[in-house]
Design a protein around this motif. Structure first.
Motif, mmCIF file in Angstrom:
data_model
loop_
_atom_site.group_PDB
_atom_site.id
_atom_site.type_symbol
_atom_site.label_atom_id
_atom_site.label_comp_id
_atom_site.label_asym_id
_atom_site.label_seq_id
_atom_site.Cartn_x
_atom_site.Cartn_y
_atom_site.Cartn_z
ATOM 1 N N LYS A 171 33.203 53.885 57.510
ATOM 2 C CA LYS A 171 32.933 54.158 58.923
ATOM 3 C C LYS A 171 31.612 53.478 59.284
ATOM 4 O O LYS A 171 30.592 53.722 58.656
ATOM 5 C CB LYS A 171 32.829 55.659 59.170
ATOM 6 N N ARG A 172 31.648 52.631 60.323
ATOM 7 C CA ARG A 172 30.455 51.913 60.765
ATOM 8 C C ARG A 172 29.961 52.498 62.079
ATOM 9 O O ARG A 172 30.732 52.631 63.028
ATOM 10 C CB ARG A 172 30.765 50.425 60.949
ATOM 11 N N LEU A 173 28.674 52.835 62.099
ATOM 12 C CA LEU A 173 28.057 53.370 63.306
ATOM 13 C C LEU A 173 26.829 52.541 63.660
ATOM 14 O O LEU A 173 26.071 52.129 62.783
ATOM 15 C CB LEU A 173 27.651 54.835 63.108
ATOM 16 N N ARG A 174 26.640 52.308 64.938
ATOM 17 C CA ARG A 174 25.505 51.546 65.438
ATOM 18 C C ARG A 174 24.399 52.525 65.803
ATOM 19 O O ARG A 174 24.658 53.617 66.299
ATOM 20 C CB ARG A 174 25.940 50.751 66.666
ATOM 21 N N PHE A 175 23.151 52.129 65.522
ATOM 22 C CA PHE A 175 22.016 52.931 65.970
ATOM 23 C C PHE A 175 21.098 52.059 66.809
ATOM 24 O O PHE A 175 21.123 50.831 66.703
ATOM 25 C CB PHE A 175 21.278 53.607 64.799
ATOM 26 N N PRO A 176 20.294 52.689 67.682
ATOM 27 C CA PRO A 176 19.423 51.918 68.573
ATOM 28 C C PRO A 176 18.380 51.120 67.794
ATOM 29 O O PRO A 176 17.999 51.480 66.685
ATOM 30 C CB PRO A 176 18.731 52.978 69.427
ATOM 31 N N VAL A 177 17.931 50.066 68.424
ATOM 32 C CA VAL A 177 16.989 49.173 67.763
ATOM 33 C C VAL A 177 15.621 49.792 67.519
ATOM 34 O O VAL A 177 14.949 49.387 66.585
ATOM 35 C CB VAL A 177 16.782 47.870 68.574
ATOM 36 N N GLU A 178 15.236 50.754 68.351
ATOM 37 C CA GLU A 178 13.907 51.345 68.130
ATOM 38 C C GLU A 178 13.809 51.895 66.714
ATOM 39 O O GLU A 178 14.760 52.419 66.164
ATOM 40 C CB GLU A 178 13.557 52.422 69.162
ATOM 41 N N SER A 179 12.662 51.742 66.153
ATOM 42 C CA SER A 179 12.452 52.094 64.754
ATOM 43 C C SER A 179 12.517 53.603 64.531
ATOM 44 O O SER A 179 11.811 54.364 65.174
ATOM 45 C CB SER A 179 11.097 51.547 64.308
ATOM 46 N N VAL A 180 13.386 54.008 63.635
ATOM 47 C CA VAL A 180 13.460 55.402 63.202
ATOM 48 C C VAL A 180 13.513 55.398 61.688
ATOM 49 O O VAL A 180 13.954 54.433 61.068
ATOM 50 C CB VAL A 180 14.689 56.146 63.782
ATOM 51 N N GLY A 181 13.097 56.479 61.092
ATOM 52 C CA GLY A 181 13.084 56.576 59.641
ATOM 53 C C GLY A 181 14.458 56.877 59.070
ATOM 54 O O GLY A 181 15.366 57.311 59.773
ATOM 55 N N ASP A 182 14.579 56.654 57.771
ATOM 56 C CA ASP A 182 15.836 56.922 57.078
ATOM 57 C C ASP A 182 16.246 58.383 57.213
ATOM 58 O O ASP A 182 17.428 58.690 57.390
ATOM 59 C CB ASP A 182 15.717 56.580 55.590
ATOM 60 N N THR A 183 15.276 59.293 57.128
ATOM 61 C CA THR A 183 15.578 60.719 57.225
ATOM 62 C C THR A 183 16.229 61.040 58.562
ATOM 63 O O THR A 183 17.224 61.767 58.625
ATOM 64 C CB THR A 183 14.297 61.554 57.034
ATOM 65 N N GLU A 184 15.699 60.472 59.625
ATOM 66 C CA GLU A 184 16.260 60.712 60.955
ATOM 67 C C GLU A 184 17.671 60.124 61.067
ATOM 68 O O GLU A 184 18.565 60.734 61.659
ATOM 69 C CB GLU A 184 15.336 60.115 62.014
ATOM 70 N N LEU A 185 17.880 58.969 60.487
ATOM 71 C CA LEU A 185 19.219 58.361 60.516
ATOM 72 C C LEU A 185 20.229 59.191 59.720
ATOM 73 O O LEU A 185 21.354 59.403 60.169
ATOM 74 C CB LEU A 185 19.168 56.937 59.969
ATOM 75 N N LEU A 186 19.823 59.652 58.530
ATOM 76 C CA LEU A 186 20.722 60.497 57.727
ATOM 77 C C LEU A 186 21.057 61.787 58.471
ATOM 78 O O LEU A 186 22.216 62.222 58.476
ATOM 79 C CB LEU A 186 20.099 60.806 56.376
ATOM 80 N N ALA A 187 20.056 62.396 59.089
ATOM 81 C CA ALA A 187 20.287 63.635 59.848
ATOM 82 C C ALA A 187 21.249 63.380 61.005
ATOM 83 O O ALA A 187 22.145 64.194 61.271
ATOM 84 C CB ALA A 187 18.964 64.196 60.360
ATOM 85 N N ALA A 188 21.093 62.248 61.681
ATOM 86 C CA ALA A 188 21.987 61.914 62.790
ATOM 87 C C ALA A 188 23.409 61.707 62.287
ATOM 88 O O ALA A 188 24.374 62.142 62.923
ATOM 89 C CB ALA A 188 21.486 60.662 63.504
ATOM 90 N N LEU A 189 23.546 61.079 61.141
ATOM 91 C CA LEU A 189 24.880 60.869 60.571
ATOM 92 C C LEU A 189 25.534 62.197 60.216
ATOM 93 O O LEU A 189 26.695 62.442 60.560
ATOM 94 C CB LEU A 189 24.804 59.973 59.337
ATOM 95 N N ILE A 190 24.797 63.073 59.538
ATOM 96 C CA ILE A 190 25.340 64.390 59.158
ATOM 97 C C ILE A 190 25.757 65.172 60.395
ATOM 98 O O ILE A 190 26.745 65.906 60.378
ATOM 99 C CB ILE A 190 24.315 65.174 58.308
ATOM 100 N N GLY A 191 25.046 64.982 61.490
ATOM 101 C CA GLY A 191 25.373 65.697 62.723
ATOM 102 C C GLY A 191 26.456 65.037 63.559
ATOM 103 O O GLY A 191 26.937 65.621 64.535
ATOM 104 N N HIS A 192 26.852 63.845 63.220
ATOM 105 C CA HIS A 192 27.829 63.095 64.024
ATOM 106 C C HIS A 192 29.247 63.583 63.750
ATOM 107 O O HIS A 192 29.589 63.972 62.634
ATOM 108 C CB HIS A 192 27.713 61.603 63.687
ATOM 109 N N GLU A 193 30.101 63.532 64.764
ATOM 110 C CA GLU A 193 31.486 63.998 64.589
ATOM 111 C C GLU A 193 32.244 63.182 63.541
ATOM 112 O O GLU A 193 33.130 63.717 62.865
ATOM 113 C CB GLU A 193 32.242 63.987 65.914
ATOM 114 N N GLN A 194 31.930 61.913 63.349
ATOM 115 C CA GLN A 194 32.622 61.103 62.335
ATOM 116 C C GLN A 194 32.371 61.619 60.917
ATOM 117 O O GLN A 194 33.122 61.312 60.007
ATOM 118 C CB GLN A 194 32.196 59.632 62.438
#
Length: 173
Positions: A34-57
């Motif tokens: 599953k491929r998901l796009r995230f915004p270009v603004e810089s965010v940390g890995d922890t924030e990205l992982l948390a967003a993934l865990i919270g995503h419906e996919q």
């Protein structure tokens, strides 16, 4: 951040669609990407992982039920058991080794399957700047019928240059 992840697409490689020497080899093995796009603004890995865990996919039991936006299961686990601290940062060599050993556990995969795995899985691992591997969570994390997966390998690939996070699951059921 959660609502800023956009599902771009998925790929599914079903080993049963390839010709093996031993007809028992493919069993019920597959890879889901599953491929998901995230915004270009810089965010940390922890924030990205948390967003993934919270995503419906992320709410996919990988046992035929598909993605359920309000689902309680993720693979063999209860979603609530999958937290940031259960992901381990790993290198390309370790991820390659885990996945090739899993894919070739009964016999070497046919060349057409190896080519598809290279394109969809290993090229993505090569492009990733960070790779996280989901640890085994233990019996208390397994949901009511989660034992259907005999092997379950999950990787999260972060490719900042492409603005993409990939959820890669390789499993047997």
């Amino acid at each position: 951040m959660q609502n800023k992840l956009t599902h771009e697409g998925s790929a599914f490689i079903n080993f049963r669609n390839y010709r093996f020497q031993d007809s028992r080899s493919p069993a019920f093995r597959w890879v889901d990407i599953k491929r998901l796009r995230f915004p270009v603004e810089s965010v940390g890995d922890t924030e990205l992982l948390a967003a993934l865990i919270g995503h419906e996919q992320f709410r996919d039991d990988y046992a035929g039920g598909g993605v359920l936006p309000e689902g309680l299961r993720h693979g063999p686990y209860w979603v609530r058991a999958v937290t940031l601290d259960v992901y381990e940062a790993v290198g390309r060599e370790k991820s390659d080794r885990i996945l090739w050993e899993w894919a070739n556990q009964f016999e070497d995969v046919p060349s057409d399957l190896a080519a598809d795995l290279q394109r969809e899985v290993f090229d993505r691992l090569d492009a990733a700047e960070r790779i996280y591997y989901l640890s085994e969570l233990g019996d208390e994390a397994i949901h009511d019928w989660g034992g259907v997966h005999s092997d379950f390998h999950e990787f999260v690939l972060i490719d900042r240059s492409a603005g993409q996070i990939t959820l890669l699951v390789a499993a047997d059921d």
